[in-house]
Structures are given as structure tokens and as C-alpha cells.
Scaffold this active site. Sequence first.
Site, short mmCIF file in Angstrom:
data_model
loop_
_atom_site.label_atom_id
_atom_site.label_comp_id
_atom_site.label_asym_id
_atom_site.label_seq_id
_atom_site.Cartn_x
_atom_site.Cartn_y
_atom_site.Cartn_z
N ARG A 168 41.45 37.05 42.35
CA ARG A 168 42.25 37.93 43.20
C ARG A 168 43.63 37.29 43.37
O ARG A 168 43.73 36.07 43.56
CB ARG A 168 41.60 38.13 44.57
N GLU A 206 49.29 44.10 44.15
CA GLU A 206 49.23 44.97 42.97
C GLU A 206 49.63 46.39 43.31
O GLU A 206 49.27 46.87 44.38
CB GLU A 206 47.80 44.94 42.41
N HIS A 250 45.35 43.60 35.60
CA HIS A 250 44.01 43.64 36.23
C HIS A 250 42.99 44.36 35.33
O HIS A 250 42.45 45.40 35.69
CB HIS A 250 44.07 44.29 37.63
C1 GLV Z 1 37.38 43.66 39.87
O1 GLV Z 1 38.43 43.18 40.11
C2 GLV Z 1 36.15 43.27 40.49
O2 GLV Z 1 36.14 42.58 41.54
O3 GLV Z 1 35.11 43.66 39.97
#
Ligand code: GLV
Length: 318
Positions: A236, A265, A283
Site C-alpha cells: 500500500r 492513488e 496498482h
Molecule cells: C489489492 O491491492 C489487494 O489488496 O488485493
Amino acid sequence: MPEKVIVAREIPEAGLRPLEAFDVTVLSERPPGREALMEAARGAGGLLTTVTEKVDAGVLDAAGEGLKVVANMAVGYDNVDVEAATGRGVVVTNTPGVLDETTADVAFMLLLAAARRLGEGERLVRAGEWEAWGPKMLTGPDVWGKRLGIVGFGGIGQAVARRARGFGMQVAYTARSPKEDAEHEVGARHLELDDLLRQSDFVSLHTPLTEETRHLIGARELDLMPETAVLVNTSRGPIVDEAALADALSERRIFAAGLDVYEEEPRVYPKLLGLENVVLAPHIGSASIETRDKMAGMAAENVRAVLSGEPAQNPVNL
Ligand code: GLV
């Protein structure tokens, strides 16, 4: 009357099949935005959300007392206020396990691309500026045989460690408590974060975002890393202080970084956009066709179960 289910984004078909018995509304291909989500959620029994939806007390209250489940189509659930959900008796679920290998692939992709300067090379070729093979052109550190530090040794971190073995790397990891079985399986050793940062050529982040891990990697931690080191983040964004990272990269205090996630984001910290020594992905850690099918199916199955009075398969609360 079938119970109302709101699916916040267009998801793979596999995620709609388990919901056939319900009154399903799919909101939009793009993130619906807070107002639209709140409006649509009114009276819903289930919400199927993704990382782009912030599910806080306001959204839960907009849904109302009939809300029983928020199924987040992600393994991370920092976008959901779990405490607020628990207080309202709402089950929150995630999609663990199914995306581990796929996300580990992207971590390794970024690690290789950042070390071997793939982004720079691609930009050169596409700009028509590649003149000839060069003895010193676009050289970067070897990956094979080097030291890899994995921060957070859950399913994804361990999948990265298995890949690293194939590259002959020595693997160290941090975790709240040593994970001996996994250590033996992949030949990794446990280190405290500062030692891991000092002793790794590559650092890959795989820890959930919590109050304790926010800005876990800031200026101090980046300074502990060797100048030749590469940082990879597929976890993250807020785990890394982006301003501090941009400074460390531009001052060459670390060699390079590979990022799949960002603090806000889809905004990328502007200084990062101007740097050659960072690879920027949008991402896509779990974005394989097979894995997105599994994540959608799993999230939907959690909604179906709770609304049918069965226990959820993947609850993170209750
Ligand atoms: C995506 O970012 C997830 O946490 O699966």
C-alpha cells in the site's frame, strides 16, 4: 423480495454468478465516488467494494440497518473502517490467498525492471534515441545471487521468497513474530527492520497498511539502505513516505525503486514522475485474468453466504 446488493465497480463475470438470486446493481466501470456510492447503498444488504471505495461510517450509515456484509475484493482492507462495521454488526470480508502468487510476480517484475533499468530502456527505444549497443549503456546491479529483504512475511511475502530462491538470492524477512515453518521452507532468516534495511540489496514491502505501518519507510529508513539498494512496493502506498523516497532517489541515496502503489492513488507524487530511476506501475499487482476472476468470485461468495444466513468464508471481523 430478493435482498439488494451493490457492486461498486464492473467486475469479472465470475463475481456476478454467485449473486444471481439477489437484486444486484453494478455501479460503474470507473470509481463511483462517495456520493453515488452512498446514494446507491441505501437499503442494501450487501456491498461488494474494491480498493477505490472508502467505506467509512458515513457509507455504512447511508446503507442503513439492513446492511449485513461488506465484501472487499482485495486482500487489503484499509479502505474499510472495520471498527465502524463491527460496531454496526456488519461482517467485513477480504480475498486472501488467491492473489499471493500473482502479486509476487509483479513484485519480482518491478524488482527486475528497476534494477535492470527497463523503464529507461523502453523510453529510449520508443523515443528513437537508441543509437547502438553500449558497453556501459544502462547497466544496473545484478539481481541473481544478491540479498533480498522482505518486509512482512505473509502469503505474498513468502511467494516472493520462493521466487528469490530461483534467483539464488539470500532472503531475510521481518514479521511481528518469526515464522519458523516458512523460514525453513524458503531458507529465509528473521531480522529486525533496521538490520534488514542495512543488509539487503533489494527490499520488497508486503505488510498491510495499519496505523503502525504508515510511513514505515521514511527518510531515516531509506538512509539505512545501501546506495546500491532497490526498493519495491506492491503493498500500500502510505507505507512509504513518497516525498522522502523521491528525495532519496533524486540524490542517488538508493539506486532505484519499483512502485505499484501510491499514497494518494491515482495521483503520483509529482517529483517521482520526473525521475528516471523509478519504475511506476498503476496498482496492477493482482491484475491477472485468472486472479481477478478468483477475487471477484470469492468476494461475491462472501456476500452470498452472509445474506443466506451462512458464515462468511473470509471474515476479517465478527
Ligand atoms: C489489492 O491491492 C489487494 O489488496 O488485493
